[in-house]
Design a protein around this motif. Structure first.
Motif, short mmCIF file in Angstrom:
data_model
loop_
_atom_site.label_atom_id
_atom_site.label_comp_id
_atom_site.label_asym_id
_atom_site.label_seq_id
_atom_site.Cartn_x
_atom_site.Cartn_y
_atom_site.Cartn_z
N GLN A 288 0.83 -1.21 0.00
CA GLN A 288 0.00 0.00 0.00
C GLN A 288 0.87 1.26 0.00
O GLN A 288 0.65 2.18 -0.80
CB GLN A 288 -0.93 0.01 1.21
N PHE A 289 1.86 1.29 0.89
CA PHE A 289 2.69 2.49 0.98
C PHE A 289 3.72 2.54 -0.14
O PHE A 289 4.13 3.64 -0.55
CB PHE A 289 3.31 2.61 2.38
N GLY A 290 4.11 1.39 -0.68
CA GLY A 290 4.92 1.39 -1.89
C GLY A 290 4.16 1.99 -3.05
O GLY A 290 4.72 2.75 -3.87
N THR A 291 2.87 1.70 -3.12
CA THR A 291 2.02 2.28 -4.16
C THR A 291 1.88 3.79 -3.96
O THR A 291 2.01 4.58 -4.91
CB THR A 291 0.63 1.60 -4.15
N LEU A 292 1.61 4.20 -2.70
CA LEU A 292 1.47 5.63 -2.42
C LEU A 292 2.75 6.39 -2.76
O LEU A 292 2.71 7.46 -3.37
CB LEU A 292 1.11 5.84 -0.94
N GLU A 293 3.90 5.85 -2.38
CA GLU A 293 5.19 6.50 -2.65
C GLU A 293 5.46 6.54 -4.16
O GLU A 293 6.05 7.50 -4.67
CB GLU A 293 6.32 5.78 -1.92
N SER A 294 5.02 5.51 -4.88
CA SER A 294 5.19 5.49 -6.33
C SER A 294 4.32 6.56 -7.00
O SER A 294 4.70 7.16 -8.01
CB SER A 294 4.85 4.11 -6.89
N LEU A 295 3.14 6.78 -6.44
CA LEU A 295 2.23 7.80 -6.98
C LEU A 295 2.65 9.22 -6.60
O LEU A 295 2.50 10.15 -7.40
CB LEU A 295 0.81 7.55 -6.45
N PRO B 193 5.95 10.60 -5.15
CA PRO B 193 7.34 10.39 -4.70
C PRO B 193 7.82 11.46 -3.73
O PRO B 193 7.59 12.65 -3.95
CB PRO B 193 8.14 10.43 -6.01
N GLY B 194 8.46 11.01 -2.65
CA GLY B 194 9.05 11.93 -1.70
C GLY B 194 8.08 12.65 -0.79
O GLY B 194 8.47 13.60 -0.10
N ARG B 195 6.82 12.19 -0.74
CA ARG B 195 5.81 12.90 0.05
C ARG B 195 5.12 12.03 1.09
O ARG B 195 4.26 12.53 1.83
CB ARG B 195 4.74 13.51 -0.87
N ILE B 196 5.46 10.75 1.17
CA ILE B 196 4.68 9.81 2.00
C ILE B 196 5.45 9.43 3.27
O ILE B 196 6.63 9.10 3.22
CB ILE B 196 4.33 8.54 1.19
N ASP B 197 4.76 9.48 4.41
CA ASP B 197 5.29 9.02 5.70
C ASP B 197 4.50 7.81 6.16
O ASP B 197 3.27 7.75 5.99
CB ASP B 197 5.13 10.10 6.79
N LEU B 198 5.20 6.88 6.81
CA LEU B 198 4.54 5.69 7.35
C LEU B 198 4.75 5.64 8.86
O LEU B 198 5.80 5.22 9.35
CB LEU B 198 5.09 4.42 6.67
N GLY B 199 3.78 6.15 9.59
CA GLY B 199 3.80 6.08 11.05
C GLY B 199 3.10 4.82 11.51
O GLY B 199 2.00 4.52 11.05
N LEU B 200 3.74 4.09 12.43
CA LEU B 200 3.24 2.78 12.85
C LEU B 200 2.91 2.77 14.34
O LEU B 200 3.72 3.19 15.17
CB LEU B 200 4.28 1.70 12.58
N GLY B 201 1.73 2.25 14.67
CA GLY B 201 1.34 2.06 16.06
C GLY B 201 1.17 0.59 16.38
O GLY B 201 0.96 -0.23 15.48
N GLU C 215 9.53 -2.47 -2.79
CA GLU C 215 10.94 -2.84 -2.73
C GLU C 215 11.83 -1.72 -3.28
O GLU C 215 11.59 -1.20 -4.37
CB GLU C 215 11.14 -4.12 -3.54
N GLY C 216 12.84 -1.34 -2.48
CA GLY C 216 13.80 -0.34 -2.91
C GLY C 216 13.37 1.10 -2.70
O GLY C 216 14.13 2.02 -3.03
N LEU C 217 12.17 1.31 -2.14
CA LEU C 217 11.69 2.68 -1.96
C LEU C 217 12.06 3.19 -0.57
O LEU C 217 12.02 2.45 0.41
CB LEU C 217 10.17 2.74 -2.14
N ASN C 218 12.39 4.47 -0.51
CA ASN C 218 12.82 5.09 0.75
C ASN C 218 11.63 5.82 1.37
O ASN C 218 11.44 7.02 1.14
CB ASN C 218 13.98 6.05 0.50
#
Length: 337
Positions: free
Chosen positions: A99-106, A108-116, A165-168
């Motif tokens: 899901q977040f790989g897709t968001l970052e691909s759409l 780029p450079g704007r997505i944060d993944l905060g985990l609880g 895979e490979g996304l920062n």
């Protein structure tokens, strides 16, 4: 000795949005309001816009958090958009990586993944989300490790997250106690603390995070973002009235009777017992409520106490225009206008 050198116009500010569904309205309108607030937050200079995962809550429209993040990111241009947070025990790490790989691909450079690590809901709903019920909060460190491995560029995982895979994608750990604070420190990750509903644990958790911190390829020094409720208005009286919607929301949670966000009331103190008032003080007593002058003073005190690198603002306000104005006042304060 606390270093009081940080000023409130020298740090970053962000928005935590629970996409409140207000009494008499719909989830559809809440999500329209969310995008509108995000556009304003971007214009006003907020750094990031985070949405929270909650389930089985009549007053919160952001349960499908990744979908709402995509909606907000598509409707804005440069503000960072992310989760505050994704409740990882509710999900297979592979699904979140995709899901977040897709968001970052759409975006780029704007997505944060905060985990609880909390379920963000009741036990019955948690079972409905997970079906087998085998994963719980104690598995959180292993889940975080698995999720991070899916983003590695090596492709050593037997199953690959594509996209992912490979996304920062910056990963944050969120907490309301010491567990995630210590884990974030050990892993060298940024940490966000939920002072907006767990104020008494704030300073111990931040201290534990900083003492536990080990430099990593992600961070050389600790980075702490702290959440706080801010209800701002052009007068103290108006802010105090607006805050009664948040107070009613927490009162209903204490009574195990969640409902849509209610309109402000003049007689809130008559609606609850002394015991309930004490519980409310414990949960939301650190909220900042007032006009521009009071908000500025109290934010500076909050920063002095926490030495936060960033402050993330929650504002549960019934009227959307009043909610926009509250965030606008914070933006004026943070720019020291």
């Amino acid at each position: 000795m606390v270093n009081h050198s940080k000023k409130i116009n020298e740090i970053r500010y962000s928005v935590l949005d629970l996409s409140p569904i207000v009494q008499g309205s719909t989830a559809s309108q809440s999500l329209i309001n969310t995008l509108d607030l995000a556009k304003h937050a971007e214009k006003w200079g907020f750094t990031r816009y985070w949405l929270a995962e909650h389930h089985n809550m009549p007053g919160i429209a952001s349960s499908a958090t990744s979908v709402v993040i995509g909606h907000v990111a598509a409707g804005t241009k440069h503000i960072r958009v992310g989760s505050g947070g994704i409740m990882l025990p509710n999900h297979a790490p592979l699904v979140i990586a995709e899901q977040f790989g897709t968001l970052e691909s759409l975006f780029p450079g704007r997505i944060d993944l905060g985990l609880g690590r909390a379920p963000g809901t009741d036990q019955l709903t948690a079972h409905a989300l997970r079906r087998d019920g085998r994963i719980d909060a104690e598995d959180f460190p292993q889940q975080v490790a698995e999720l991070r491995a899916y983003f590695k560029p090596t492709g050593k995982m037997p199953v690959r997250a594509i996209p992912g895979e490979g996304l920062n994608i910056p990963i944050w750990l969120l907490g309301s106690s010491g567990f995630s604070a210590q884990l974030a420190g050990h892993l060298g990750l940024p940490f966000s603390f939920a002072s907006h509903f767990s104020p008494e644990n704030t300073l111990p958790a931040l201290d534990l995070y900083r003492r536990s911190f080990q430099a990593s390829e992600v961070l050389q020094e600790p980075y702490a973002m702290v959440g706080v409720n801010v209800i701002a208005a052009d007068s103290v009286k108006e802010a105090e009235l607006l805050a009664t919607s948040m107070q009613q929301q927490f009162l209903n949670l204490i009574r195990n009777n969640p409902m849509p966000l209610l309109p402000p009331v003049d007689n809130f103190s008559e609606l609850c017992s002394d015991y309930e008032k004490a519980l409310l003080q414990q949960r939301i007593g650190a909220s900042i409520i007032g006009d521009r002058k009071i908000v500025k003073e109290k934010l500076q005190h909050f920063l002095n106490d926490t030495q936060a690198n960033e402050i993330i603002i929650n504002a549960q306000i019934y009227d959307h225009e009043a909610r926009l104005r509250s965030y606008e006042i914070v933006s004026e304060v943070m720019k020291d206008i």
